[in-house]
Design a protein around this motif. Structure first.
Motif, PDB file in Angstrom:
ATOM      1  N   ALA A 177      -0.517  -7.786  40.313  1.00 58.24           N
ATOM      2  CA  ALA A 177      -1.051  -6.497  39.867  1.00 58.24           C
ATOM      3  C   ALA A 177       0.005  -5.771  39.047  1.00 58.24           C
ATOM      4  O   ALA A 177       1.201  -5.856  39.348  1.00 58.24           O
ATOM      5  CB  ALA A 177      -1.457  -5.647  41.059  1.00 58.24           C
ATOM      6  N   THR A 178      -0.437  -5.071  38.010  1.00 59.32           N
ATOM      7  CA  THR A 178       0.476  -4.279  37.181  1.00 59.32           C
ATOM      8  C   THR A 178       0.016  -2.833  37.116  1.00 59.32           C
ATOM      9  O   THR A 178      -1.179  -2.536  37.178  1.00 59.32           O
ATOM     10  CB  THR A 178       0.558  -4.834  35.745  1.00 59.32           C
ATOM     11  N   LYS A 185      -4.008  -3.033  36.470  1.00 54.99           N
ATOM     12  CA  LYS A 185      -4.708  -4.274  36.195  1.00 54.99           C
ATOM     13  C   LYS A 185      -4.354  -5.341  37.230  1.00 54.99           C
ATOM     14  O   LYS A 185      -3.278  -5.322  37.827  1.00 54.99           O
ATOM     15  CB  LYS A 185      -4.356  -4.812  34.804  1.00 54.99           C
ATOM     16  N   LEU A 186      -5.293  -6.259  37.403  1.00 57.45           N
ATOM     17  CA  LEU A 186      -5.064  -7.446  38.224  1.00 57.45           C
ATOM     18  C   LEU A 186      -5.136  -8.659  37.311  1.00 57.45           C
ATOM     19  O   LEU A 186      -6.075  -8.797  36.515  1.00 57.45           O
ATOM     20  CB  LEU A 186      -6.128  -7.534  39.333  1.00 57.45           C
ATOM     21  N   PHE A 187      -4.155  -9.534  37.412  1.00 56.49           N
ATOM     22  CA  PHE A 187      -4.130 -10.759  36.621  1.00 56.49           C
ATOM     23  C   PHE A 187      -4.148 -11.961  37.555  1.00 56.49           C
ATOM     24  O   PHE A 187      -3.363 -12.031  38.507  1.00 56.49           O
ATOM     25  CB  PHE A 187      -2.877 -10.822  35.743  1.00 56.49           C
ATOM     26  N   SER A 188      -5.054 -12.873  37.293  1.00 54.99           N
ATOM     27  CA  SER A 188      -5.102 -14.130  38.025  1.00 54.99           C
ATOM     28  C   SER A 188      -4.902 -15.242  37.003  1.00 54.99           C
ATOM     29  O   SER A 188      -5.710 -15.406  36.080  1.00 54.99           O
ATOM     30  CB  SER A 188      -6.447 -14.301  38.744  1.00 54.99           C
ATOM     31  N   CYS A 189      -3.809 -15.997  37.147  1.00 60.40           N
ATOM     32  CA  CYS A 189      -3.399 -16.958  36.121  1.00 60.40           C
ATOM     33  C   CYS A 189      -3.251 -18.350  36.724  1.00 60.40           C
ATOM     34  O   CYS A 189      -2.793 -18.501  37.854  1.00 60.40           O
ATOM     35  CB  CYS A 189      -2.067 -16.547  35.500  1.00 60.40           C
ATOM     36  N   LEU A 207      -7.793  -3.112  38.434  1.00 59.53           N
ATOM     37  CA  LEU A 207      -7.351  -3.310  39.812  1.00 59.53           C
ATOM     38  C   LEU A 207      -8.327  -2.695  40.811  1.00 59.53           C
ATOM     39  O   LEU A 207      -8.634  -3.294  41.849  1.00 59.53           O
ATOM     40  CB  LEU A 207      -5.955  -2.717  40.001  1.00 59.53           C
ATOM     41  N   ASP A 208      -8.845  -1.509  40.508  1.00 59.78           N
ATOM     42  CA  ASP A 208      -9.794  -0.859  41.426  1.00 59.78           C
ATOM     43  C   ASP A 208     -11.062  -1.689  41.586  1.00 59.78           C
ATOM     44  O   ASP A 208     -11.618  -1.783  42.691  1.00 59.78           O
ATOM     45  CB  ASP A 208     -10.142   0.544  40.927  1.00 59.78           C
ATOM     46  N   ASP A 209     -11.530  -2.278  40.496  1.00 62.19           N
ATOM     47  CA  ASP A 209     -12.729  -3.119  40.563  1.00 62.19           C
ATOM     48  C   ASP A 209     -12.459  -4.366  41.403  1.00 62.19           C
ATOM     49  O   ASP A 209     -13.283  -4.767  42.235  1.00 62.19           O
ATOM     50  CB  ASP A 209     -13.177  -3.538  39.164  1.00 62.19           C
TER      51      ASP A 209
END
Length: 233
Positions: A177-178, A185-189, A207-209
């Protein structure tokens, strides 16, 4: 708004191992040509499955109503050898300047973003660069260098070992998360190196979503899980 492609470019740079001074000029020239849009042009093959929506509620679920899942589409590229599945209501997102050997971008009606990039590297596997934790540390360190980023927090990471018998490469999956001037934001890589090419799949969500909606989390993780690179025989 944060660019999936730009983040992937930084991550690709992070996964490049140190190079000797004798090869530095050649590698620099290659990156300059790619950034200028002079690399080989590749159009991804996108095949929409005409599959019927799958019924997920049994007739015994009561109330006589059945729930259905969205039809799936497949993003696949035969030349670069990868595939993934995503909901069919996502749309392709264009990009005016090419910065990778290969790139495909998609976005959902709900604001999720997906990017697949392919870049040349000088190593043969993720393990040749480092362990999962070492690569995770490098990736998060690169993310903190982005303009306006206040914090980067690791959520989870995992490694999937290569299987020579099945001809499948290894993968590292990193979720973080940033908090930045562009929002949280949430990043899934998901990362893979095969045939001296670095494959990066990145999913981006608010991120909230992500934290507040199980359906969003399930969608992100389903797409990430479906991503696979096909090792040439």
């Amino acid at each position: 708004m944060q660019s999936v492609a730009l983040t992937a470019a930084l991550l690709a740079a992070a996964l490049q191992p140190p190079i000797s001074s004798s090869s530095a000029t050649q590698l620099q020239r290659r990156h300059v040509l790619s950034a200028a849009g002079l690399a080989v042009s590749v159009s991804p093959l996108v095949r929409l499955r005409a599959a019927r929506a799958e019924e997920v509620a049994s007739s015994s679920a009561g109330a006589g109503a059945s729930a259905t899942a969205l039809p799936l589409a497949e993003l696949a590229d035969k030349e670069f050898g990868y595939r993934l599945e995503y909901p069919a209501d996502w749309k392709a997102a264009g990009k005016p300047v090419k910065t990778h050997l290969h790139e495909a971008l998609l976005s959902s009606p709900g604001g999720l973003k997906l990017g697949v990039t392919v870049d040349p590297v000088v190593i043969d596997s993720l393990e040749a660069f480092g362990t999962l934790d070492q690569v995770t540390e490098r990736v998060l360190a690169v993310e903190t260098t982005r303009d306006g980023v206040n914090s980067v927090i690791l959520r989870t990471n995992a490694a999937q070992a290569a299987d020579a018998a099945r001809r499948t490469p290894s993968y590292y999956t990193i979720e973080y998360a940033t908090d930045s001037s562009r929002g949280k934001k949430l990043f899934s890589c998901k990362y893979c190196i095969a045939g001296r090419r670095l494959y990066v799949l990145q999913l981006q969500a608010k991120l909230d979503d992500f934290d507040g909606d199980e359906a969003v989390r399930a969608q992100v993780r389903s797409i990430v899980g479906s991503f696979e690179v096909i090792v040439a025989s």
